[in-house]
Design an enzyme around this catalytic site. Structure first.
Site, PDB file in Angstrom:
ATOM      1  N   CYS A 133      12.921  10.699   7.989  1.00  0.00           N
ATOM      2  CA  CYS A 133      12.812  10.305   9.469  1.00  0.00           C
ATOM      3  C   CYS A 133      14.028  10.423  10.226  1.00  0.00           C
ATOM      4  O   CYS A 133      14.236  10.753  11.547  1.00  0.00           O
ATOM      5  CB  CYS A 133      12.385   8.830   9.485  1.00  0.00           C
TER       6      CYS A 133
ATOM      7  N   GLU B 138       8.496  15.467  16.339  1.00  0.00           N
ATOM      8  CA  GLU B 138       9.001  15.191  14.853  1.00  0.00           C
ATOM      9  C   GLU B 138       8.121  16.113  14.086  1.00  0.00           C
ATOM     10  O   GLU B 138       6.787  15.951  13.644  1.00  0.00           O
ATOM     11  CB  GLU B 138       8.964  13.722  14.278  1.00  0.00           C
TER      12      GLU B 138
ATOM     13  N   GLU C  98       9.742   1.080  11.236  1.00  0.00           N
ATOM     14  CA  GLU C  98      10.774   2.274  11.194  1.00  0.00           C
ATOM     15  C   GLU C  98       9.856   3.514  11.267  1.00  0.00           C
ATOM     16  O   GLU C  98       9.038   3.785  10.491  1.00  0.00           O
ATOM     17  CB  GLU C  98      11.289   2.032   9.931  1.00  0.00           C
TER      18      GLU C  98
ATOM     19  N   LYS D  17       0.816  -1.136   0.080  1.00  0.00           N
ATOM     20  CA  LYS D  17       0.136   0.064  -0.007  1.00  0.00           C
ATOM     21  C   LYS D  17       0.734   1.331  -0.023  1.00  0.00           C
ATOM     22  O   LYS D  17       1.440   1.648   1.102  1.00  0.00           O
ATOM     23  CB  LYS D  17      -0.978  -0.012   1.348  1.00  0.00           C
TER      24      LYS D  17
ATOM     25  N   GLY E  60       6.583   4.899   8.817  1.00  0.00           N
ATOM     26  CA  GLY E  60       5.991   5.999   8.932  1.00  0.00           C
ATOM     27  C   GLY E  60       5.935   6.610  10.322  1.00  0.00           C
ATOM     28  O   GLY E  60       6.611   6.203  11.162  1.00  0.00           O
ATOM     29  N   SER E  61       4.848   7.295  10.654  1.00  0.00           N
ATOM     30  CA  SER E  61       4.689   8.068  12.084  1.00  0.00           C
ATOM     31  C   SER E  61       4.651   7.055  13.291  1.00  0.00           C
ATOM     32  O   SER E  61       4.108   5.674  13.003  1.00  0.00           O
ATOM     33  CB  SER E  61       3.664   9.033  12.113  1.00  0.00           C
ATOM     34  N   THR E  62       5.029   7.418  14.461  1.00  0.00           N
ATOM     35  CA  THR E  62       5.004   6.425  15.505  1.00  0.00           C
ATOM     36  C   THR E  62       3.630   6.311  15.959  1.00  0.00           C
ATOM     37  O   THR E  62       3.074   5.344  16.329  1.00  0.00           O
ATOM     38  CB  THR E  62       5.817   7.216  16.786  1.00  0.00           C
TER      39      THR E  62
ATOM     40  N   GLY F 148       2.360   3.643  13.498  1.00  0.00           N
ATOM     41  CA  GLY F 148       2.969   2.397  14.107  1.00  0.00           C
ATOM     42  C   GLY F 148       2.225   1.844  15.224  1.00  0.00           C
ATOM     43  O   GLY F 148       2.195   0.557  15.147  1.00  0.00           O
TER      44      GLY F 148
END
Length: 504
Positions: free
Chosen positions: A305, A402, A271, A195, A248-250, A253
């Protein structure tokens, strides 16, 4: 009409041939198909805010079809059963096709993500090709080992492909992340659903086309563009997907991990976000350090990142460093990503543009000093000036969040112990940079910072053979290197008794 660069030169749009948008449908079981709902969404050119094309919008039902195709290809198809040498041959062909179509792929990412075309040509696409070739070379070197048992048993291990993999990839490096995720999974013998980010679906669909031309069997590689809460959630919670790999973002995730746990307890590789420190000691070359800091924060318009956006300069060089940093920032060109004079282009979309500007305003409200930049560029599209804050406290929002944009925070420190302590005062642990000529300092600091990648007197030092991943809330698992290949493999032990052997 000519678009003027904000640098010294100018360029005509006619100098770059924009590609025809050839692939806009879902790629499932070797065919481009409409979504079952018939819905589409627009992918936007961040240079203008205008639509490039309408893309088929994948949803849960489309993910189900893609998973069914991938499951059939894994359970009954040839790909996992090919000798590694055959997968190597096909992957090398895939890499060659990517290389042959590199200009078109680079331009697609430039207009879809706002990435600099001249850097796409010399960084992203060559690295994507190298990554696929690296894992092609590994495909026939997957093997277990014979074990020395403590009693009358003979045992060995097999490394088997984990199964159907769900890859959810980000928008900041569409081509490179596709290769980083798909390359090792294909080499391992897995089948997969990809995706791409809804902001940048164009190149992923083109890669699917090239994969078929290379001879990757139908059902092995499926690409389903769509949105996170629908297509992404369906992949994360699917009972017939064996593993998720996400960058992607925490925040997202965490949701993926929860969905994986509450469905079939599938393993995940995450990651995630970062807030990486770049620590510059008194003995560093100030000019080189300023250039490193500038590139570390503003490369790819800060949408990376591992951006070294928390810059720590030791007190002996702090003032000199700021002067040099400002001098270099004044020569930093924000402009059209197709213009070779540009140093950075627009943020990927309006949402990200507004998020970055909001953080800049928050920094000013909390009392940080705006040293340079800080404003949107007065032109059409989502352009923001390179922004530098000083007088920043470690607990300020701009020092902790971030931002994922061209925003640098600069701090002053006194000694090694303070630098280590403050560098580690973040929930993230993805990367760090160290600028020093003292080997003892370099060794001490590199072993003390809780991060997955430490770069000494360099930055963004990625390579296909070097594993990359995070500590703490930057995630777990590794991309790149042989460590990435291993995560797509299951280890099976096989044991038989031995009788009357002269030795164990």
């Amino acid at each position: 009409m000519a678009v003027q660069s904000t640098g010294n030169g100018s360029y005509e749009p006619s100098q770059v041939k924009l590609p025809e948008i050839k692939f806009t449908k879902l790629f499932i079981n070797g065919e481009f198909v409409d979504s079952l709902s018939g819905r589409t969404f627009e992918t936007i050119d961040p240079r203008t805010g205008e639509a490039i094309a309408k893309i088929a919008e994948g949803d849960k039902e489309d993910v189900d079809l893609a998973v069914k195709a991938a499951r059939k290809a894994f359970d009954h198809g040839p790909w996992p059963r090919f000798p590694g040498s055959e997968r190597r041959r096909i992957l090398l062909k895939f890499a060659d096709l990517v290389n042959e179509n590199a200009e078109e792929l680079a331009t697609l990412d430039a207009i879809d993500a706002g990435k600099l075309l001249h850097l796409m040509r010399i960084i992203d696409l060559p690295l994507a090709v190298d990554t696929i070739r690296y894992y092609a070379g590994a495909a026939d070197k997957i093997h277990g080992e014979t074990l020395k048992m403590s009693r009358e048993l003979q045992s060995y291990t097999l490394h088997e492909p984990i199964g159907v993999v769900g890859h959810i990839i980000p928008w900041n490096f569409p081509s490179l992340m596709f290769a980083i995720k798909v390359g090792p999974a294909l080499a391992a013998g897995c089948t997969m659903i990809v995706k791409p980010a809804e902001q940048t679906p164009l190149s992923a669909l083109y890669y699917a086309h090239l994969a078929k031309l290379a001879g990757i069997p139908d059902g092995v590689l499926n690409v389903v563009p769509g949105f996170g809460p629908t297509a992404g959630a369906a992949i994360s919670s699917h009972m017939d997907i064996n593993m998720i790999s996400f960058t992607g973002s925490t925040e997202i995730g965490r949701r993926i991990m929860q969905a994986a746990a509450t469905s079939n307890l599938k393993p995940v590789c995450l990651e995630l976000g970062g807030k990486s420190p770049l620590i510059i000691f008194n003995d560093a070359d100030v000019d080189k350090a300023a250039e490193q800091a500038l590139q570390g924060s503003f490369f790819n318009k800060g949408e990376i990142c591992v951006a070294g956006c928390r810059v720590f300069a030791q007190d002996g060089i702090y003032d000199q460093f700021l002067l040099k940093l400002k001098e270099k920032a004044q020569n930093w060109v924000v402009g059209d990503p197709l213009d070779p004079n540009s140093h950075h282009g627009p943020q990927v979309d309006k949402t990200q543009y507004e998020k970055v500007l909001s953080h800049i305003e928050q920094g000013k409200k909390e009392g940080a000093t705006l040293f340079y930049g800080g404003k949107p560029v007065d032109r059409k599209g989502y352009y923001i000036e390179p922004t530098i804050f000083i007088d920043v406290k470690d607990d300020m929002t701009i020092a902790q969040n971030e931002i994922f944009g061209p925003v640098m925070t600069v701090f002053k420190f006194k000694n090694v112990e303070e630098a280590i302590k403050r560098a580690n005062e973040t929930k993230y642990g993805l990367a760090a940079g160290i600028m020093t000529n003292d080997l003892n300092i370099a060794n001490t600091v590199s072993r003390s910072i809780r991060a997955g990648a430490i770069w000494i007197n360099c930055y963004f030092a990625f390579d296909a053979d070097c594993p990359h991943g995070g500590y703490k809330m930057s995630g777990f698992g590794r991309d790149l290197g042989m460590d990435a290949l291993k995560k797509y493999l299951q280890v099976k032990s096989v044991t038989t008794p031995i009788y009357n052997s002269p030795w164990l």
